[in-house]
Design a protein around this motif. Sequence first.
Motif, PDB file in Angstrom:
ATOM      1  N   ILE A 172       0.847  -1.193   0.000  1.00 49.90           N
ATOM      2  CA  ILE A 172       0.000   0.000   0.000  1.00 49.90           C
ATOM      3  C   ILE A 172       0.883   1.244   0.000  1.00 49.90           C
ATOM      4  O   ILE A 172       1.735   1.403   0.876  1.00 49.90           O
ATOM      5  N   GLU A 173       0.691   2.109  -1.005  1.00 56.53           N
ATOM      6  CA  GLU A 173       1.437   3.360  -1.071  1.00 56.53           C
ATOM      7  C   GLU A 173       0.576   4.394  -1.796  1.00 56.53           C
ATOM      8  O   GLU A 173       0.457   4.371  -3.014  1.00 56.53           O
ATOM      9  N   VAL A 174      -0.022   5.275  -1.024  1.00 55.59           N
ATOM     10  CA  VAL A 174      -0.812   6.368  -1.588  1.00 55.59           C
ATOM     11  C   VAL A 174      -0.193   7.677  -1.115  1.00 55.59           C
ATOM     12  O   VAL A 174      -0.137   7.940   0.083  1.00 55.59           O
ATOM     13  N   LEU A 175       0.318   8.463  -2.055  1.00 53.65           N
ATOM     14  CA  LEU A 175       0.978   9.719  -1.716  1.00 53.65           C
ATOM     15  C   LEU A 175      -0.039  10.858  -1.700  1.00 53.65           C
ATOM     16  O   LEU A 175      -0.884  10.947  -2.599  1.00 53.65           O
ATOM     17  N   PRO A 176       0.022  11.757  -0.709  1.00 49.16           N
ATOM     18  CA  PRO A 176      -0.922  12.880  -0.663  1.00 49.16           C
ATOM     19  C   PRO A 176      -0.649  13.934  -1.728  1.00 49.16           C
ATOM     20  O   PRO A 176      -1.531  14.730  -2.075  1.00 49.16           O
ATOM     21  N   ALA A 177       0.578  13.948  -2.254  1.00 45.44           N
ATOM     22  CA  ALA A 177       0.967  14.915  -3.288  1.00 45.44           C
ATOM     23  C   ALA A 177       2.135  14.319  -4.062  1.00 45.44           C
ATOM     24  O   ALA A 177       2.838  13.437  -3.554  1.00 45.44           O
ATOM     25  N   PRO A 178       2.377  14.762  -5.293  1.00 42.16           N
ATOM     26  CA  PRO A 178       3.487  14.198  -6.072  1.00 42.16           C
ATOM     27  C   PRO A 178       4.839  14.562  -5.478  1.00 42.16           C
ATOM     28  O   PRO A 178       5.070  15.709  -5.103  1.00 42.16           O
ATOM     29  N   LYS A 179       5.731  13.570  -5.374  1.00 38.29           N
ATOM     30  CA  LYS A 179       7.092  13.825  -4.902  1.00 38.29           C
ATOM     31  C   LYS A 179       8.043  14.040  -6.073  1.00 38.29           C
ATOM     32  O   LYS A 179       9.025  14.754  -5.975  1.00 38.29           O
ATOM     33  N   GLU A 180       7.751  13.396  -7.182  1.00 41.43           N
ATOM     34  CA  GLU A 180       8.573  13.497  -8.376  1.00 41.43           C
ATOM     35  C   GLU A 180       7.701  13.136  -9.568  1.00 41.43           C
ATOM     36  O   GLU A 180       6.613  12.591  -9.415  1.00 41.43           O
ATOM     37  N   HIS A 181       8.194  13.465 -10.746  1.00 39.17           N
ATOM     38  CA  HIS A 181       7.447  13.122 -11.946  1.00 39.17           C
ATOM     39  C   HIS A 181       8.270  12.140 -12.764  1.00 39.17           C
ATOM     40  O   HIS A 181       9.394  12.451 -13.174  1.00 39.17           O
ATOM     41  N   VAL A 182       7.723  10.948 -12.985  1.00 40.33           N
ATOM     42  CA  VAL A 182       8.397   9.925 -13.780  1.00 40.33           C
ATOM     43  C   VAL A 182       7.426   9.451 -14.849  1.00 40.33           C
ATOM     44  O   VAL A 182       6.374   8.878 -14.529  1.00 40.33           O
ATOM     45  N   GLU A 183       7.740   9.711 -16.098  1.00 39.58           N
ATOM     46  CA  GLU A 183       6.902   9.243 -17.198  1.00 39.58           C
ATOM     47  C   GLU A 183       7.138   7.752 -17.427  1.00 39.58           C
ATOM     48  O   GLU A 183       8.282   7.291 -17.482  1.00 39.58           O
ATOM     49  N   ILE A 184       6.056   7.013 -17.540  1.00 38.62           N
ATOM     50  CA  ILE A 184       6.140   5.581 -17.845  1.00 38.62           C
ATOM     51  C   ILE A 184       6.204   5.423 -19.355  1.00 38.62           C
ATOM     52  O   ILE A 184       5.343   5.923 -20.069  1.00 38.62           O
ATOM     53  N   LYS A 185       7.211   4.730 -19.830  1.00 34.82           N
ATOM     54  CA  LYS A 185       7.362   4.534 -21.275  1.00 34.82           C
ATOM     55  C   LYS A 185       6.980   3.101 -21.652  1.00 34.82           C
ATOM     56  O   LYS A 185       6.980   2.199 -20.832  1.00 34.82           O
ATOM     57  N   GLY A 186       6.683   2.926 -22.931  1.00 30.08           N
ATOM     58  CA  GLY A 186       6.410   1.583 -23.429  1.00 30.08           C
ATOM     59  C   GLY A 186       4.988   1.126 -23.198  1.00 30.08           C
ATOM     60  O   GLY A 186       4.753   0.008 -22.759  1.00 30.08           O
ATOM     61  N   ALA A 187       4.000   1.984 -23.490  1.00 31.57           N
ATOM     62  CA  ALA A 187       2.597   1.625 -23.286  1.00 31.57           C
ATOM     63  C   ALA A 187       2.156   0.547 -24.264  1.00 31.57           C
ATOM     64  O   ALA A 187       2.668   0.434 -25.377  1.00 31.57           O
ATOM     65  N   SER A 221       2.755  21.250 -15.377  1.00 26.51           N
ATOM     66  CA  SER A 221       2.963  21.079 -16.821  1.00 26.51           C
ATOM     67  C   SER A 221       4.308  20.417 -17.086  1.00 26.51           C
ATOM     68  O   SER A 221       5.293  20.693 -16.400  1.00 26.51           O
ATOM     69  N   ARG A 222       4.335  19.564 -18.108  1.00 26.51           N
ATOM     70  CA  ARG A 222       5.613  19.005 -18.568  1.00 26.51           C
ATOM     71  C   ARG A 222       6.291  20.037 -19.471  1.00 26.51           C
ATOM     72  O   ARG A 222       5.626  20.767 -20.208  1.00 26.51           O
ATOM     73  N   ILE A 223       7.623  20.090 -19.441  1.00 19.83           N
ATOM     74  CA  ILE A 223       8.316  21.045 -20.293  1.00 19.83           C
ATOM     75  C   ILE A 223       8.159  20.614 -21.758  1.00 19.83           C
ATOM     76  O   ILE A 223       8.016  19.422 -22.057  1.00 19.83           O
ATOM     77  N   PRO A 224       8.160  21.577 -22.684  1.00 20.18           N
ATOM     78  CA  PRO A 224       7.891  21.253 -24.096  1.00 20.18           C
ATOM     79  C   PRO A 224       8.829  20.198 -24.668  1.00 20.18           C
ATOM     80  O   PRO A 224       8.382  19.313 -25.411  1.00 20.18           O
ATOM     81  N   GLU A 225      10.127  20.285 -24.329  1.00 22.53           N
ATOM     82  CA  GLU A 225      11.079  19.320 -24.891  1.00 22.53           C
ATOM     83  C   GLU A 225      10.698  17.881 -24.563  1.00 22.53           C
ATOM     84  O   GLU A 225      10.816  16.984 -25.405  1.00 22.53           O
ATOM     85  N   ASP A 226      10.233  17.636 -23.320  1.00 17.24           N
ATOM     86  CA  ASP A 226       9.843  16.286 -22.926  1.00 17.24           C
ATOM     87  C   ASP A 226       8.651  15.796 -23.736  1.00 17.24           C
ATOM     88  O   ASP A 226       8.601  14.643 -24.178  1.00 17.24           O
ATOM     89  N   ILE A 227       7.675  16.675 -23.917  1.00 13.67           N
ATOM     90  CA  ILE A 227       6.475  16.304 -24.676  1.00 13.67           C
ATOM     91  C   ILE A 227       6.829  16.018 -26.127  1.00 13.67           C
ATOM     92  O   ILE A 227       6.413  15.004 -26.703  1.00 13.67           O
ATOM     93  N   LEU A 228       7.609  16.903 -26.736  1.00 15.83           N
ATOM     94  CA  LEU A 228       7.961  16.742 -28.145  1.00 15.83           C
ATOM     95  C   LEU A 228       8.829  15.506 -28.365  1.00 15.83           C
ATOM     96  O   LEU A 228       8.684  14.802 -29.372  1.00 15.83           O
ATOM     97  N   ARG A 229       9.716  15.228 -27.418  1.00 11.98           N
ATOM     98  CA  ARG A 229      10.521  13.999 -27.505  1.00 11.98           C
ATOM     99  C   ARG A 229       9.605  12.781 -27.442  1.00 11.98           C
ATOM    100  O   ARG A 229       9.784  11.811 -28.198  1.00 11.98           O
ATOM    101  N   ASN A 230       8.631  12.819 -26.551  1.00 11.50           N
ATOM    102  CA  ASN A 230       7.654  11.748 -26.404  1.00 11.50           C
ATOM    103  C   ASN A 230       6.899  11.522 -27.717  1.00 11.50           C
ATOM    104  O   ASN A 230       6.754  10.384 -28.192  1.00 11.50           O
ATOM    105  N   VAL A 231       6.428  12.608 -28.342  1.00  8.76           N
ATOM    106  CA  VAL A 231       5.672  12.499 -29.593  1.00  8.76           C
ATOM    107  C   VAL A 231       6.558  11.972 -30.722  1.00  8.76           C
ATOM    108  O   VAL A 231       6.127  11.132 -31.529  1.00  8.76           O
ATOM    109  N   LYS A 232       7.810  12.420 -30.791  1.00  4.79           N
ATOM    110  CA  LYS A 232       8.733  11.925 -31.824  1.00  4.79           C
ATOM    111  C   LYS A 232       8.945  10.419 -31.695  1.00  4.79           C
ATOM    112  O   LYS A 232       8.964   9.683 -32.692  1.00  4.79           O
TER     113      LYS A 232
END
Length: 494
Positions: A172-187, A221-232
Amino acid sequence: MINEQIISNIPDAYRIDEPIPTEEPMRQDFFISLCQNYIRANREKGKILTYAIVTFGCQMNVYDSERLKGVLERIGYQEAPEKEADLVIFNTCTVRENANQRLYGHLGQLKPLKKANPDFMIGICGCMMQQPEIVEKIQKSYSFVDILFGTFNLHRLPELIYLRLFEEKHAIEVLPAPKEHVEIKGAKRKYPFKSGVNIMYGCNNFCTYCIVPYVRGRERSRIPEDILRNVKELAEDGVKEIMLLGQNVNSYGVNFYTDEESRILQDNPEYGFPELLEDVCRIPGIDRVRFMTSHPKDLSMKLVEVIAGNPKICRHIHLPVQSGSSRLLKAMNRHYTKEDYLGLVDRIREILPDISLTTDIMIGFPGETEEDIQDTIDVIRYAGYDQAFTFIYSPRTGTPAAAMEQTDPGLVNQRFQRVLDVVNEVAHRRSGRFEGAVDEVLVEEENAQLKSYLTGRLGNNILVHFPGDPSLIGSLVKVRLTEAKGFYYIGEQI
């Protein structure tokens, strides 16, 4: 957090003689490897371990589930029906009460399976788990659930599975607020040629009926470079259609997730959603770009002009009105009036005459009167929606509206049906305006009801069924829209 002492308890057959990384995503990669050893050992014994993910709620939840599926398949699980799987995960929504009840119903059905097979695992994640009283209820009334986690730590699923597999206890691990942002890859995507991309998380609007800001947190918000890299990366993987996702994409640019240097933001301090949309459209291989959702209070004409000037952007805007009553809109804390909203519709249609507008409409908000319902019907007729998601208000504990005097349910049900009848009448009339036209359809799948027919979507999100070969799935095909059928078209390939 798992430490070296705990990891020493792992059986030798699954051990990895390396220190546990402290940084993400390397840390979860480590636990994926440990779980892979467990899956491999079972496979050698003739047991193929399987999973199912049951998703409730919005498009963002659908996208989150696709990413969780990708993680589970990296571990080595194979997808199976819910009642046949060795691991079932429910990705929950709590916007309305019926979603909560559906979860409890599923858990009740799985309880006998869990009793018969203690190795069968059940996990729950998502928005419901961000409410402490619901977590407490799950632990008390459904103590057979193995894994609980929330909206801020989806990426930690491998570590939680490890805890349950090797420590033989609830994870069980439910965080009250985000501690870090980690994008999950490979959907693992339902359609290999379509994908969502989160551009931001959370909401700052605090509509009085809505639980989302409390369970998804403030806007990041995610920074633009991260989003654009994701889309590429997605384009290189064969994705043709991107849906940019956020609770309110119009406010993209609020509270960037990281202080990491962003050349794009340095070059253009006014960079917002219209600029991001243009940059996404410049990526080779992407043929269509959608987005969801827009809040009427801050949809700009600059965004509408960007849509008009770029053929890659789908001519569809989801513009939730919730109510046509200015009095109720104020009570809802929506920050616009009926007149504001209809003025926005006029300006959009002036620039984009053939735009498909869809909306959300709530019936039964506290204090609703017959006059309020008539205002809502007026808006439906004036705006001319192609589709409206009409639903009954559901009190959410902790929101201001839940403490207001509630409307009589019998009256609400009568009003709901009246509004729904108007929605269907208007949508049916609007949908026929393209009959006889030729347009591009992105082919999604074989039609389950019509033999030898394919099903796809126009850029405006309207469904089209037409005769065709399955080899066309994933392609953009020119189709003549021969017959309007209310909410979809029958067509023929050109």
